[in-house]
Design a protein around this motif. Structure first.
Motif, short mmCIF file in Angstrom:
data_model
loop_
_atom_site.label_atom_id
_atom_site.label_comp_id
_atom_site.label_asym_id
_atom_site.label_seq_id
_atom_site.Cartn_x
_atom_site.Cartn_y
_atom_site.Cartn_z
N ILE A 41 0.75 -0.98 -0.18
CA ILE A 41 -0.06 -0.04 0.05
C ILE A 41 0.89 1.30 -0.13
CG2 ILE A 41 -0.39 0.24 2.83
CD1 ILE A 41 -3.19 0.48 1.79
N GLY A 42 0.70 1.90 -0.60
CA GLY A 42 1.40 3.24 -0.68
C GLY A 42 2.75 3.36 -1.51
N TRP A 45 3.40 -0.75 -2.10
CA TRP A 45 2.46 -1.08 -3.52
C TRP A 45 3.18 -0.53 -4.92
CZ3 TRP A 45 -0.86 -3.20 -5.56
CH2 TRP A 45 -1.90 -2.99 -6.98
N ASN A 67 -3.54 -4.58 -3.67
CA ASN A 67 -3.49 -3.40 -2.83
C ASN A 67 -3.64 -3.83 -1.18
OD1 ASN A 67 -4.55 -1.21 -0.94
ND2 ASN A 67 -3.78 -0.01 -2.61
N ALA A 69 -5.65 -2.99 1.53
CA ALA A 69 -6.32 -1.89 1.60
C ALA A 69 -7.98 -2.77 0.63
CB ALA A 69 -7.30 -0.32 1.58
N GLU A 70 -7.45 -2.38 -0.85
CA GLU A 70 -8.38 -3.58 -1.95
C GLU A 70 -8.30 -5.15 -1.56
OE1 GLU A 70 -8.39 -1.97 -6.17
OE2 GLU A 70 -7.14 -1.83 -5.70
N THR A 94 1.46 -1.02 9.61
CA THR A 94 0.77 -0.20 8.59
C THR A 94 -0.63 -1.06 8.57
OG1 THR A 94 2.77 0.29 7.52
CG2 THR A 94 -0.03 0.56 6.53
N LYS A 95 -1.91 -0.74 9.49
CA LYS A 95 -2.96 -1.34 9.26
C LYS A 95 -3.46 -2.02 8.64
CE LYS A 95 -7.48 0.57 10.37
NZ LYS A 95 -8.79 1.89 10.08
N GLU A 96 -2.99 -1.35 7.58
CA GLU A 96 -3.78 -2.45 6.59
C GLU A 96 -3.19 -3.66 5.62
OE1 GLU A 96 -3.11 0.94 5.66
OE2 GLU A 96 -4.93 1.84 4.62
N TYR A 324 -1.02 12.33 8.28
CA TYR A 324 -0.42 11.02 8.44
C TYR A 324 0.52 10.39 9.84
CZ TYR A 324 1.13 6.39 6.90
OH TYR A 324 1.80 5.24 6.85
N ILE A 327 -3.22 12.44 12.73
CA ILE A 327 -4.82 13.07 13.76
C ILE A 327 -5.91 11.20 13.07
CG2 ILE A 327 -4.71 15.08 12.89
CD1 ILE A 327 -6.04 14.29 10.37
N GLU A 328 -6.59 11.49 13.62
CA GLU A 328 -7.42 9.91 13.46
C GLU A 328 -8.41 10.03 11.98
OE1 GLU A 328 -8.30 7.04 14.76
OE2 GLU A 328 -6.16 6.95 16.35
N TYR A 329 -8.35 9.07 11.64
CA TYR A 329 -9.02 9.09 10.51
C TYR A 329 -9.42 7.29 10.10
CZ TYR A 329 -4.11 8.81 8.10
OH TYR A 329 -3.42 8.64 8.47
#
Lengths: 329, 329
Positions: A41-42, A45, A67, A69-70, A94-96, A324, A327-329
């Motif tokens: 990812i990023g 990826w 990817n 997240a996909e 990395t979460k994903e 990055y 903050i939370e998202y």
């Protein structure tokens, strides 16, 4: 100032991972392989895209990039027993990526992770992990090449890596030195661009993608658009005007003609374009026939110098982030 | 003014191709299939990405998109006997597509071409060709769905298409009507943007890619960057500021959460964002469970109206080209 010793030893250390990589790949090959999946990812990826493009030139194996997240949302039913999944993660958090590796494990996939942080929980989750900083693309290509050697489509494997082991670390540092004056003038000319276009093909497409997004956008806070040279002529060309800043990355693999075509077109309509051609760099000790396998590393060495001058000239710290992991998202 | 009759009959005519599509797919299925390859470049490449993403949600078949110019240079050894290659070409003369189809034919591939110009030489080259204007994505999805029905992963095929046949043409025109006021205000707000960002995921990623590059760049001469929602958080987010124009396309397939995540993030840092969510459009007669399969067509209906207002407001003729097929390159 280029820290020559540090850079040489970084590449040398990465090349020295090859014994361990071979052990892992050999075991996978022996157990049988349905397909080879590169997960990222990023920036990682982009490296996956490079590895897949490199393999496509020769391999009949089913190999593809996915990817993270996909994969976590859509999934991929080709990924399961018989799949070997390869990924790289600097932080290992990395979460994903973590979620995707967990999902792949549950599907019966064998996983090889290059995890720079050996303490990350992710390292305990994979079948094989290798911890060594940086050099992600080189690590991936060593994996790809070993698989291709097993497949019988890379007869030059031993000779090529013998040469890389001997000459590549110094050759890549020499690229940085050769590129130094160009890099300064490029950074001076483009450090205030409102929008800069990067175009590239082959194993350099991943480089244009990650250099635009992960370096200029994320680290320098400069706006970019990256486009595949194959696609340039199907839309983007129409917004190129005389003063539009466009940089073409030209490599030495099979897709070289696609980059060259863009480089031939640009002078007809634009006066603010730059061509960076890996062929212009000497790589002492490396045979011409092996250059396609490392041209992405040459480009990376050139962009390293551009980054260094952007930092020097703008004073913008590349480690600074607005959002990055802030903050939370 | 929306030409309702013309639009309804266009979609109705495309849906009526299904009998012929089924004949072709059924024959391929009977002969045996190794893999399913979607070939494109530019806008048709984006449609390939959409078809592959749609299939990945369910299918175990090996299916992938390939860019025509990349195939002509790098090649792909997975493409050969047992491959069914599908493509679409309005003119039938796009250089890269013609060359790629010739190369695939030489490799023993079966080809199905949607070629809007029946007179093109390309039509004589393929194993099966279908000539009907527009509706490329719908044509592709009909092919994909028939394969998935054979595979046994789309039990609702008959019921779903019965509903599409009955309601989809009018439902999509209704979307254009529902979107009309929004589309005007969006066009007014963004017709002078120096750079507009489009973000999307799932089957809508292809839509963000082609809408940015093939519509705004090529046809409106407006600068854009398109980014996959999965990738947004790995670089691009850092250059989003309070006034950055960002539009998120949210669909209804499995990757919906990726678009929603971007939509949740943007209000924290930006005041110039727009969310276009296909879920906001009624689609009378279409069951909720079938919406994921057509959400990309809903988005296309919305962007059609934006295009119409951009033309009306800017006076820029969408058929005008600076370079494409006008100068040699």
């Amino acid at each position: 100032m280029i820290d020559i010793c540090k850079k040489v030893s970084s590449v040398r250390g990465a090349l020295a991972l090859r014994g361990r990589i071979e052990e892992i790949v050999d075991q996978v090959w022996e157990e049988g392989l349905k397909n080879l999946c590169w997960l990222g990812i990023g920036g990682t990826w982009a490296s996956c895209l490079q590895a897949v493009c490199h393999m496509k030139e020769r391999s009949r194996l089913e190999t593809f990039a996915i990817n993270a997240a996909e994969y976590c949302t859509t999934g991929d039913r080709r990924i399961g027993a018989g799949t070997c999944l390869i990924f790289s993660s600097v932080s290992g958090t990395t979460k994903e990526i973590v979620e995707a590796v967990e999902k792949a494990k549950a599907a019966g996939v064998r996983t090889l992770g290059f995890i720079d942080n050996a303490e990350a929980e992710l390292a305990a989750l994979v079948d094989a992990s290798i911890t060594y900083p940086g050099n992600e693309q080189l690590k991936f290509f060593m994996v790809a090449d070993r698989f291709m050697q097993h497949e019988g489509v890379m007869p030059e494997y031993d000779a090529m890596y013998a040469q890389f082991d001997q000459y590549l670390p110094e050759a890549l540092v020499a690229v940085e030195q050769e590129a130094d004056a160009f890099a300064r003038s490029f950074a001076e000319a483009h450090m205030r661009d409102a929008l800069h276009y990067f175009v590239g093909a082959g194993t350099l497409y991943g480089a244009t993608y990650s250099y635009g997004m992960c370096y200029w956008e994320e680290m320098h806070w400069l706006r970019t658009k990256s486009i595949h040279a194959a696609e340039f002529f199907h839309g983007m060309l129409e917004i190129v005007e005389e003063d539009t800043p466009v940089t073409v990355f030209i490599g030495e693999d099979a897709q070289r003609p696609l980059g060259e075509r863009v480089a031939r077109f640009l002078p007809k309509v634009c006066r603010n374009y730059t061509v960076i051609d890996t062929k212009d760099y000497a790589l002492p000790g490396i045979d011409a026939q092996y250059r396609p396998a490392v041209c992405h590393l040459v480009m990376h060495a050139v962009t390293n110098r551009i980054d260094a001058y952007l930092v020097e000239l703008t004073g913008h710290d590349m480690s600074l982030r607005r959002y990055y992991r802030k903050i939370e998202y």
